[in-house]
Design a protein around this motif. Sequence first.
Motif, mmCIF file in Angstrom:
data_model
loop_
_atom_site.group_PDB
_atom_site.id
_atom_site.type_symbol
_atom_site.label_atom_id
_atom_site.label_comp_id
_atom_site.label_asym_id
_atom_site.label_seq_id
_atom_site.Cartn_x
_atom_site.Cartn_y
_atom_site.Cartn_z
ATOM 1 N N SER A 1 0.733 -1.254 0.001
ATOM 2 C CA SER A 1 -0.116 0.156 -0.129
ATOM 3 C C SER A 1 0.913 1.156 -0.182
ATOM 4 N N GLY A 2 1.992 1.031 0.173
ATOM 5 C CA GLY A 2 3.216 2.096 0.273
ATOM 6 C C GLY A 2 2.777 3.035 1.404
ATOM 7 N N THR A 3 2.413 2.317 2.500
ATOM 8 C CA THR A 3 2.224 3.185 4.091
ATOM 9 C C THR A 3 3.640 4.005 4.388
ATOM 10 N N ASN A 4 3.566 5.042 4.896
ATOM 11 C CA ASN A 4 4.738 5.959 5.346
ATOM 12 C C ASN A 4 4.545 6.399 6.826
ATOM 13 N N ASP A 5 3.490 5.618 7.441
ATOM 14 C CA ASP A 5 3.191 5.672 8.854
ATOM 15 C C ASP A 5 4.214 4.849 9.653
ATOM 16 N N SER A 6 5.005 5.722 10.603
ATOM 17 C CA SER A 6 6.150 5.465 11.116
ATOM 18 C C SER A 6 5.832 3.968 12.176
ATOM 19 N N LEU A 7 4.855 4.413 12.844
ATOM 20 C CA LEU A 7 4.285 3.183 13.734
ATOM 21 C C LEU A 7 4.051 2.053 13.029
ATOM 22 N N MET A 8 3.368 2.268 11.982
ATOM 23 C CA MET A 8 2.780 0.788 11.219
ATOM 24 C C MET A 8 4.166 0.197 10.794
ATOM 25 N N LEU A 9 5.206 0.906 10.344
ATOM 26 C CA LEU A 9 6.392 0.391 9.758
ATOM 27 C C LEU A 9 7.062 -0.094 10.693
ATOM 28 N N TYR A 10 7.128 0.292 11.979
ATOM 29 C CA TYR A 10 7.705 -0.211 13.022
ATOM 30 C C TYR A 10 7.084 -1.841 13.373
ATOM 31 N N ASN A 11 5.797 -1.781 13.641
ATOM 32 C CA ASN A 11 5.004 -3.085 13.600
ATOM 33 C C ASN A 11 5.212 -3.870 12.557
ATOM 34 N N ILE A 12 5.425 -3.606 11.270
ATOM 35 C CA ILE A 12 5.717 -4.703 10.262
ATOM 36 C C ILE A 12 7.238 -5.121 10.606
ATOM 37 N N GLY A 13 7.872 -4.318 10.944
ATOM 38 C CA GLY A 13 9.365 -4.677 11.523
ATOM 39 C C GLY A 13 9.317 -5.651 12.258
ATOM 40 N N CYS A 14 8.445 -5.480 13.414
ATOM 41 C CA CYS A 14 8.251 -6.452 14.375
ATOM 42 C C CYS A 14 7.868 -7.636 13.960
ATOM 43 N N PHE A 15 6.794 -7.655 13.074
ATOM 44 C CA PHE A 15 6.254 -8.998 12.451
ATOM 45 C C PHE A 15 7.230 -9.812 11.882
ATOM 46 N N TYR A 16 7.885 -9.184 10.773
ATOM 47 C CA TYR A 16 9.040 -9.933 10.224
ATOM 48 C C TYR A 16 10.080 -10.636 11.359
ATOM 49 N N ALA A 17 10.414 -9.653 12.106
ATOM 50 C CA ALA A 17 11.453 -10.097 13.131
ATOM 51 C C ALA A 17 10.887 -11.276 14.029
ATOM 52 N N VAL A 18 9.708 -11.450 14.253
ATOM 53 C CA VAL A 18 9.250 -12.577 14.918
ATOM 54 C C VAL A 18 9.012 -13.768 13.816
ATOM 55 N N GLY B 1 11.114 -14.421 11.772
ATOM 56 C CA GLY B 1 12.715 -14.846 11.297
ATOM 57 C C GLY B 1 13.143 -14.088 10.241
ATOM 58 N N ASP B 2 12.596 -13.350 9.503
ATOM 59 C CA ASP B 2 13.038 -12.720 8.238
ATOM 60 C C ASP B 2 13.735 -11.447 8.613
ATOM 61 N N ILE B 3 15.047 -11.528 9.049
ATOM 62 C CA ILE B 3 15.816 -10.426 9.431
ATOM 63 C C ILE B 3 16.081 -9.195 8.658
ATOM 64 N N ASP B 4 16.325 -9.752 7.514
ATOM 65 C CA ASP B 4 16.335 -8.499 6.446
ATOM 66 C C ASP B 4 15.291 -7.661 6.148
ATOM 67 N N ALA B 5 14.136 -8.415 6.102
ATOM 68 C CA ALA B 5 12.637 -7.594 5.756
ATOM 69 C C ALA B 5 12.457 -6.682 7.155
ATOM 70 N N SER B 6 12.696 -7.381 8.332
ATOM 71 C CA SER B 6 12.322 -6.608 9.441
ATOM 72 C C SER B 6 13.298 -5.383 9.593
ATOM 73 N N LEU B 7 14.530 -5.425 9.416
ATOM 74 C CA LEU B 7 15.237 -4.323 9.319
ATOM 75 C C LEU B 7 15.019 -3.150 8.454
ATOM 76 N N ASP B 8 14.735 -3.683 6.898
ATOM 77 C CA ASP B 8 14.186 -2.719 6.168
ATOM 78 C C ASP B 8 12.997 -1.935 6.430
ATOM 79 N N ALA B 9 12.104 -2.648 7.019
ATOM 80 C CA ALA B 9 10.853 -1.783 7.489
ATOM 81 C C ALA B 9 11.311 -1.075 8.771
ATOM 82 N N LEU B 10 12.093 -1.427 9.553
ATOM 83 C CA LEU B 10 12.493 -0.509 11.020
ATOM 84 C C LEU B 10 13.185 0.595 10.520
ATOM 85 N N GLU B 11 13.890 0.476 9.443
ATOM 86 C CA GLU B 11 14.783 1.665 8.644
ATOM 87 C C GLU B 11 13.726 2.768 8.268
#
Length: 213
Positions: free
Chosen positions: A145-162, A164-174
């Motif tokens: 969807s192209g979201t630029n919501d910082s909290l949403m992106l943080y939570n997506i980073g959390c999702f990928y971290a849980v 086990g997709d480390i690169d996707a998590s850190l990309d979202a956290l960045e």
Amino acid sequence: ELAPGLAEAYAIRAAYLELAGDFGAAETMFETAIRLDPDRHQSYRNYATYLYRLGEFERAAEYFEKAIELDPEDRNSLSTLPQIYRSLGQNSKMLEANARMLAAEERHLELNPDDARSRLLTAFSFLELGQREQAFERAAQILDSGTNDSLMLYNIGCFYAVAGDIDASLDALERSVAAGNVQPDWWRQDSDLDNVRDDPRFEELLKRMEASS
């Protein structure tokens, strides 16, 4: 002064005292709010959130459960319980809490199909319940969807971290930091990020936030 028996006023003052760092006084205000109106579910939820931030997971779970008892559709409380039970190592309670959260969020999405936060919560639930295909599909829909919501992106980073997709998590956290996220203290205690905590990119993101806050 005008309404000394108004529970909501004590709950709001408790939130202010928490932000001011006066935790002892904040706890007293939360307990007063509950004593004055024991049927107000928001007071239990706010107190539980406060306890969670302090790392008092067992007490936080107790008060979130009480909030849900009073309001079974309290999606804010339902969405936090699975993580707390996972942090406590209580796997059966974590799975049961995820099932409750998923049911509530699916009901919500039937009426609000564009709610990205609800979609992300279902992704977490599907993941915890072992339905990874559905989980990754829900997360991808949000990123697409192209979201630029910082909290949403943080939570997506959390999702990928849980997941086990480390690169996707850190990309979202960045992307979250670039969008304005400056909550390093929260990042340091969030158990969802345990899988990425030792990655140099993660520590660099913490340093960037600390420099900006």
